[in-house]
Design a protein around this motif. Structure first.
Motif, mmCIF file in Angstrom:
data_model
loop_
_atom_site.group_PDB
_atom_site.id
_atom_site.type_symbol
_atom_site.label_atom_id
_atom_site.label_comp_id
_atom_site.label_asym_id
_atom_site.label_seq_id
_atom_site.Cartn_x
_atom_site.Cartn_y
_atom_site.Cartn_z
ATOM 1 N N ALA A 58 0.808 -1.224 0.000
ATOM 2 C CA ALA A 58 0.000 0.000 0.000
ATOM 3 C C ALA A 58 0.838 1.269 0.000
ATOM 4 O O ALA A 58 0.280 2.368 0.087
ATOM 5 N N ARG A 59 2.152 1.145 -0.093
ATOM 6 C CA ARG A 59 3.086 2.283 -0.096
ATOM 7 C C ARG A 59 2.958 3.137 1.168
ATOM 8 O O ARG A 59 3.041 4.349 1.121
ATOM 9 N N ARG A 60 2.800 2.464 2.303
ATOM 10 C CA ARG A 60 2.809 3.151 3.614
ATOM 11 C C ARG A 60 4.128 2.815 4.315
ATOM 12 O O ARG A 60 4.168 2.195 5.374
ATOM 13 N N MET A 61 5.214 3.247 3.700
ATOM 14 C CA MET A 61 6.529 2.874 4.197
ATOM 15 C C MET A 61 6.844 3.539 5.535
ATOM 16 O O MET A 61 7.515 2.935 6.382
ATOM 17 N N ARG A 62 6.394 4.743 5.757
ATOM 18 C CA ARG A 62 6.668 5.397 7.038
ATOM 19 C C ARG A 62 6.009 4.631 8.174
ATOM 20 O O ARG A 62 6.616 4.430 9.233
ATOM 21 N N VAL A 63 4.777 4.193 7.955
ATOM 22 C CA VAL A 63 4.079 3.415 8.985
ATOM 23 C C VAL A 63 4.787 2.080 9.198
ATOM 24 O O VAL A 63 4.948 1.615 10.350
ATOM 25 N N ALA A 64 5.233 1.441 8.103
ATOM 26 C CA ALA A 64 5.909 0.149 8.228
ATOM 27 C C ALA A 64 7.193 0.279 9.032
ATOM 28 O O ALA A 64 7.458 -0.518 9.953
ATOM 29 N N LEU A 65 8.006 1.269 8.705
ATOM 30 C CA LEU A 65 9.255 1.458 9.445
ATOM 31 C C LEU A 65 8.982 1.831 10.894
ATOM 32 O O LEU A 65 9.705 1.386 11.804
ATOM 33 N N GLY A 66 7.947 2.629 11.125
ATOM 34 C CA GLY A 66 7.589 2.985 12.498
ATOM 35 C C GLY A 66 7.160 1.773 13.305
ATOM 36 O O GLY A 66 7.560 1.614 14.476
ATOM 37 N N CYS A 67 6.346 0.892 12.699
ATOM 38 C CA CYS A 67 5.911 -0.321 13.403
ATOM 39 C C CYS A 67 7.100 -1.219 13.738
ATOM 40 O O CYS A 67 7.182 -1.776 14.848
ATOM 41 N N ALA A 68 8.029 -1.376 12.785
ATOM 42 C CA ALA A 68 9.195 -2.221 13.030
ATOM 43 C C ALA A 68 10.062 -1.646 14.144
ATOM 44 O O ALA A 68 10.533 -2.378 15.033
ATOM 45 N N ALA A 69 10.269 -0.328 14.103
ATOM 46 C CA ALA A 69 11.106 0.298 15.132
ATOM 47 C C ALA A 69 10.468 0.191 16.511
ATOM 48 O O ALA A 69 11.143 -0.114 17.512
ATOM 49 N N VAL A 70 9.162 0.421 16.593
ATOM 50 C CA VAL A 70 8.480 0.340 17.889
ATOM 51 C C VAL A 70 8.489 -1.090 18.415
ATOM 52 O O VAL A 70 8.759 -1.334 19.610
ATOM 53 N N ALA A 71 8.203 -2.072 17.522
ATOM 54 C CA ALA A 71 8.152 -3.467 17.980
ATOM 55 C C ALA A 71 9.509 -3.946 18.475
ATOM 56 O O ALA A 71 9.619 -4.554 19.555
ATOM 57 N N LEU A 72 10.572 -3.654 17.724
ATOM 58 C CA LEU A 72 11.900 -4.120 18.131
ATOM 59 C C LEU A 72 12.420 -3.339 19.326
ATOM 60 O O LEU A 72 13.079 -3.911 20.216
ATOM 61 N N GLY A 73 12.142 -2.039 19.361
ATOM 62 C CA GLY A 73 12.609 -1.244 20.502
ATOM 63 C C GLY A 73 11.894 -1.602 21.786
ATOM 64 O O GLY A 73 12.517 -1.766 22.850
ATOM 65 N N ALA A 74 10.576 -1.731 21.734
ATOM 66 C CA ALA A 74 9.817 -2.047 22.948
ATOM 67 C C ALA A 74 10.052 -3.468 23.409
ATOM 68 O O ALA A 74 9.810 -3.793 24.586
ATOM 69 N N ASN A 75 10.537 -4.338 22.509
ATOM 70 C CA ASN A 75 10.769 -5.723 22.905
ATOM 71 C C ASN A 75 11.933 -5.863 23.879
ATOM 72 O O ASN A 75 12.102 -6.915 24.498
ATOM 73 N N LEU A 76 12.723 -4.814 24.031
ATOM 74 C CA LEU A 76 13.763 -4.828 25.063
ATOM 75 C C LEU A 76 13.162 -5.011 26.444
ATOM 76 O O LEU A 76 13.840 -5.497 27.365
ATOM 77 N N PHE A 77 11.902 -4.608 26.600
ATOM 78 C CA PHE A 77 11.217 -4.722 27.885
ATOM 79 C C PHE A 77 10.092 -5.771 27.823
ATOM 80 O O PHE A 77 9.213 -5.783 28.679
ATOM 81 N N GLY A 78 10.116 -6.641 26.811
ATOM 82 C CA GLY A 78 9.073 -7.639 26.652
ATOM 83 C C GLY A 78 9.334 -8.902 27.443
ATOM 84 O O GLY A 78 10.184 -8.948 28.359
ATOM 85 N N TYR A 79 8.631 -9.969 27.066
ATOM 86 C CA TYR A 79 8.749 -11.252 27.766
ATOM 87 C C TYR A 79 10.177 -11.756 27.626
ATOM 88 O O TYR A 79 10.688 -11.930 26.516
ATOM 89 N N PRO A 80 10.856 -11.996 28.715
ATOM 90 C CA PRO A 80 12.304 -12.294 28.647
ATOM 91 C C PRO A 80 12.640 -13.506 27.787
ATOM 92 O O PRO A 80 13.639 -13.495 27.052
#
Length: 383
Positions: free
Chosen positions: A92-114
């Motif tokens: 759908a050419r929503r690259m900004r949203v895609a990159l934002g989702c990837a960054a949030v998921a990987l960054g927040a996973n630092l505090f996720g289920y160990p």
């Protein structure tokens, strides 16, 4: 079921199977980290994400944020589902949203289920690969779909344009026929009005009933001439000029057309059977136009090739055939490409049939058969 519908169903079934497999894999992997027991939260999260990814109405904007939140907690268990989301966003050419989702998921996973963090044991490498693969494949497929849609739109535009050009050629030929018949009939009606007018001036030398009939005939012919000009004259274009002698076949014979072609360097062999005067005027007009178009096409596409023209003004039908062997195409001529469409419209209007196409070793043949109208004798007069 059409091919397009079948392909769409196949794509939907493949997507559903892939998402179901990834959700099942997340549940199985969740059980592996819990000592063989299925974790209810993992199963519930995988099912909810799968439903959001599969239902078209939920793919935007719910699915990206929901799968991102689940991946931020469960880590590598649901990274493949996030890859599906990245694929959809790239298509759908929503690259900004895609990159934002990837960054949030990987960054927040630092505090996720160990136990399922992507940053443990260098699992982030495979996670980044899955997400990047989804983006690359999505961009490729999205661009391909848009290209196919653009090509389909161009093909449809060309098809509509060709239909409009063909219809314009038919209308132009009908207008040409109307103009030709206007000239022919106007000339004959003018002669009738002229001669009856001359005879009316000597009505004192004729019986009263004959003089009265001559006056009526003259009045009727003048009115018919006026009506003809009103009805057929309006079919001329606003910028059209009266048909000149160069374009009025009734004033010229096909032989003159062949002589002009010979003078221009063409090799013409003309054979005529029967008398042209025995054929209706509409037939002679059609024959002239067919030969004219055939000689023009021969000059364009087979320059230097000899042309054979056969015409038969028979009692049952008028036949015309023009053939030429292959020659050298010319590049200094430009035409509409719809001359045959107009000829077919003319011949069909007369109840005849027109054939055109290649014959033999590269030769070209244009032939028409126009039947005599019902009630016409061999000499061309009504029975």
């Amino acid at each position: 079921m059409s091919r397009n519908k079948a392909s769409r169903w196949a794509a939907a079934a493949g997507r559903a199977g892939l998402v179901a497999f990834l959700a099942l894999a997340a549940a199985v992997n969740g059980a592996s980290i819990s000592g063989g027991q299925y974790l209810a939260p993992v199963i519930a999260s995988a099912v909810v994400c799968a439903v959001a990814v599969l239902v078209p109405r939920l793919r935007w904007p719910l699915a990206p944020f929901l799968v991102t939140a689940v991946t931020a907690w469960w880590g590598w268990l649901t990274v493949p589902l996030l890859g599906i989301v990245m694929f959809d966003l790239a298509v759908a050419r929503r690259m900004r949203v895609a990159l934002g989702c990837a960054a949030v998921a990987l960054g927040a996973n630092l505090f996720g289920y160990p136990a399922t963090r992507v940053w443990a044991d260098q699992r982030y490498v495979s996670a980044l690969f899955v997400l990047l693969l989804g983006v690359v494949v999505g961009l490729w497929l999205g661009n391909r779909r848009r290209l196919l849609q653009a090509l389909a739109a161009d093909v449809e535009h060309l098809r509509i344009e060709a239909q409009l050009r063909e219809e314009a050629a038919r209308i132009a030929e009908r207008s040409r026929i109307a103009a030709e018949m206007h000239d022919v009939l106007a000339h004959r009606l003018s002669l009738i009005a002229l001669h009856t007018g001359v005879l009316s001036t000597r009505s004192d030398m004729l019986p009263a009933p004959v003089a009265e009939r001559l006056g009526l005939l003259r009045t009727t012919s003048v009115e018919a001439l006026t009506d003809l000009r009103d009805v057929l004259g309006v079919l001329r274009g606003p910028d059209a000029t009266p048909t000149s002698t160069a374009l009025t076949p009734v004033m010229r014979a096909v032989g003159e057309l062949a002589d002009e072609a010979r003078a221009a360097g063409q090799h013409i062999e003309l054979t005529t059977d029967g008398l042209p005067e025995r054929a209706p005027t509409t037939h002679r007009l059609a024959v002239y136009r067919i030969v004219q178009e055939a000689l023009t096409n021969s000059r364009k596409h087979a320059d230097g090739a000899p042309v054979t023209v056969r015409i038969d003004y028979g009692p049952s039908a008028t036949l015309v055939e023009v053939t030429n062997p292959p020659g050298t195409p010319r590049t200094d001529t430009v035409g509409s490409g719809y001359g045959l469409v107009g000829l077919r419209e003319r011949v069909t209007a007369l109840g005849g049939h027109l054939d055109s196409g290649p014959v033999g070793a590269g030769a070209w043949r244009l032939a028409a058969r126009i039947p005599q109208p019902v009630g016409i004798e061999q000499n061309g007069t009504p029975t």
